[in-house]
Design an enzyme around this catalytic site. Structure first.
Site, short mmCIF file in Angstrom:
data_model
loop_
_atom_site.label_atom_id
_atom_site.label_comp_id
_atom_site.label_asym_id
_atom_site.label_seq_id
_atom_site.Cartn_x
_atom_site.Cartn_y
_atom_site.Cartn_z
NE ARG A 28 -11.30 -6.17 -6.31
CZ ARG A 28 -10.20 -5.90 -5.62
NH1 ARG A 28 -9.01 -6.19 -6.13
NH2 ARG A 28 -10.27 -5.35 -4.43
CD GLN A 48 -8.25 -0.58 -3.20
OE1 GLN A 48 -9.23 -0.78 -3.91
NE2 GLN A 48 -7.27 -1.47 -3.07
NE ARG A 87 -2.51 4.76 0.31
CZ ARG A 87 -3.13 3.63 -0.05
NH1 ARG A 87 -2.45 2.64 -0.58
NH2 ARG A 87 -4.43 3.50 0.14
NE ARG A 146 -3.58 -9.29 0.86
CZ ARG A 146 -2.35 -8.77 0.84
NH1 ARG A 146 -1.33 -9.45 1.31
NH2 ARG A 146 -2.16 -7.56 0.37
CB SER A 171 -0.88 0.04 1.25
OG SER A 171 -1.95 -0.84 1.15
NE ARG A 176 -8.55 -12.00 -0.45
CZ ARG A 176 -7.71 -10.98 -0.43
NH1 ARG A 176 -7.85 -10.02 0.46
NH2 ARG A 176 -6.72 -10.91 -1.31
CG ASP A 230 -5.74 -6.45 2.45
OD1 ASP A 230 -6.92 -6.51 2.06
OD2 ASP A 230 -4.95 -5.55 2.09
C1 S3P Z 1 -5.84 -1.05 0.08
C2 S3P Z 1 -7.05 -0.93 0.72
C3 S3P Z 1 -7.93 -2.06 1.04
C4 S3P Z 1 -7.18 -3.38 0.93
C5 S3P Z 1 -6.37 -3.46 -0.31
C6 S3P Z 1 -5.32 -2.36 -0.33
C7 S3P Z 1 -5.06 0.15 -0.20
O1 S3P Z 1 -9.01 -2.10 0.11
O2 S3P Z 1 -8.09 -4.46 1.00
O3 S3P Z 1 -5.71 -4.71 -0.41
O4 S3P Z 1 -3.85 0.06 -0.50
O5 S3P Z 1 -5.65 1.24 -0.14
P1 S3P Z 1 -10.34 -1.22 0.33
O6 S3P Z 1 -9.93 0.16 0.38
O7 S3P Z 1 -11.17 -1.49 -0.88
O8 S3P Z 1 -10.95 -1.75 1.58
#
Ligand code: S3P
Length: 435
Positions: free
Chosen positions: A122, A169, A27, A388, A23, A346, A315
């Site tokens: 998705r 996200q 960013r 995962r 993550s 999942r 996650d």
């Molecule tokens: C993430 C946010 C999460 C997570 C994903 C990574 C991110 O998703 O499940 O693996 O890097 O912002 P959501 O924001 O959809 O919950």
């Protein structure tokens, strides 16, 4: 499509380091490209997902040098990007697609984002709806609900948006678009999702007001490039944390792992279940808390998991299911419908995988009840293309009575390409083979 076979393991005694946080890497790449100046990102995540973001940013005219240990990003500022000549392919990476849609909505050109079969199923309406409120011109299949997404960039307006779901996200897509807007943007979420975007933005000098734990106000401004040291990915460490707990007489130390409160719900859940886990040497690096984790094998007890803790372990659901499968008693996970729209559904994939290794599981629309048992059986488990799930079932295989096979394991490359090597090194008494 490769297969993995894994034989049961004896105790593990090891001290390891884990690759960089996925993550934070996404960013750091996006914000250093949007910054003025050059930025070095050390210890980045070398999974395929992050290379989707790196290659998309390169296709927008920003140079990025890649070495084994670091990335050097030659930032061009908020408006220095150029129109891509081709589709931007985000592969399996939801983070790439959602964050880049925020960036591209405010640029002065046309672009199209696509992804693999899983990503094209998705939900994208969760970002398209608020971006349209900012003036964005985004279209896609099913009225913008599904990728490919075609974006005609425009000058955006700031927005005050209350998100119906807690999603980092979504929050990040809106805050990135907010950087390109003419007015401030306020984002409110029902519960606090991971906050790496806020931390990197503040580290890069952007003014953010935390109006409450779940409301943030961003003032659009330029970003100043600064070097970033990426901590080890807690979500990758999680597999070895559970391995250390479920294999009797084991001790594992994992060094230099990100310990951001919004990410480490698994530690709190496992401690409630009776796990012996300590965090040591905690310090701050580039605005993120980092430290070492020490794990000792423990008999776990089933528990009712608070959805607020589970959100901080979103996650880690697959590997938590494995821990729960070996706990005494029942573990109940509720309030987690969003797990059905991750890299796989999942809830169903883990219910089926646990069933194959002999665990009784009740599946509900928003979670699972897992009836723990003393030992797992070996079986053939499909990964459903979900990294995962593949890694969680590999850890389950360490504790099984017979050999475990996991099919379609190439997906592990998306987040943790070195996983199988690391596993073989820390568990030398088991056989880890791919074919
Ligand atoms: C993430 C946010 C999460 C997570 C994903 C990574 C991110 O998703 O499940 O693996 O890097 O912002 P959501 O924001 O959809 O919950």
């Amino acid at each position: 499509m490769s297969r993995l076979t894994i034989t049961p393991s004896g105790p593990i005694n090891s001290a390891i380091s884990i690759p960089g946080d996925k993550s934070i890497t996404h960013r750091a790449v996006i914000f250093s490209a949007m910054a003025e100046g050059t930025c070095t990102i050390r210890g980045y995540c070398d999974g395929e997902d992050c290379f989707r973001t790196i290659n998309a940013i390169r296709a927008l005219g920003v140079s990025i040098e890649v070495s084994k240990t670091e990335l050097r990003v030659f930032g061009k500022g908020l408006w220095g990007f150029s129109e891509p000549q081709h589709l931007l392919d985000c592969g399996n990476s939801g983070t790439s697609m959602r964050l880049l849609t925020g960036l591209l909505s405010g640029q002065d050109f046309f672009s199209v984002l696509t992804g693999d079969r899983s990503l094209r199923q998705r939900p994208m309406g969760r970002i398209v709806t608020p971006l349209r409120q900012m003036g964005a011109m985004v279209s896609g299949r099913k009225g913008g609900e599904l990728a490919p997404l075609a974006i005609q960039g425009v000058r955006l307006s700031g927005v005050s948006y209350t998100s119906p779901i807690a999603s980092a996200q979504v929050k990040s897509a809106i805050l990135i678009a907010g950087l390109l807007a003419e007015q401030p943007t306020t984002f409110h979420e029902p519960a606090r999702s991971r906050d790496h975007t806020e931390r990197v933005l503040q580290y890069f000098g952007v003014q953010l007001d935390h109006e409450s734990d779940t409301t943030i106000r961003l003032h659009p401004s330029a970003l100043t490039a600064r070097d970033v040291a990426v901590p080890g990915d807690f979500s990758s460490a999680a597999f070895f944390i559970v391995a250390g707990l479920i294999l009797p007489d084991s001790r594992i130390t994992i060094r230099n792992v990100g310990l951001n409160h919004t990410r480490v719900g698994l530690l709190d859940i496992l401690k409630t279940m009776g796990a012996s886990i300590q965090t040591l040497n905690i310090h701050d690096d580039a605005g993120e808390p980092v430290g070492d984790i020490h794990i000792q094998s423990s008999q776990l007890e089933g528990t009712d998991i608070d959805p607020k803790d589970m959100l901080r372990a979103i996650d880690e659901f697959p590997i938590l299911c494995v821990a729960a499968a070996l706990a005494k008693g029942h573990t109940r996970i509720t309030g987690m419908e969003d797990l059905r729209v991750k890299e796989s559904d999942r809830i169903t994939t883990m219910a089926q995988a646990l069933g194959r290794v002999g665990v009784d599981v009740d599946e509900h629309p928003d979670g699972l009840v897992i009836h723990g048992r003393g030992q797992l059986h070996g079986a053939e488990c499909p990964s459903h293309g979900d990294h995962r799930v593949a890694m969680a079932m590999a850890i389950a295989g360490l504790n099984a009575l017979e050999t475990t096979t996991i099919t379609d394991i190439d997906c592990i490359q998306t987040s943790f390409p070195g996983f199988l090597n690391e596993l073989q090194q820390i568990a030398p008494t088991c056989r880890v083979e791919t074919s």
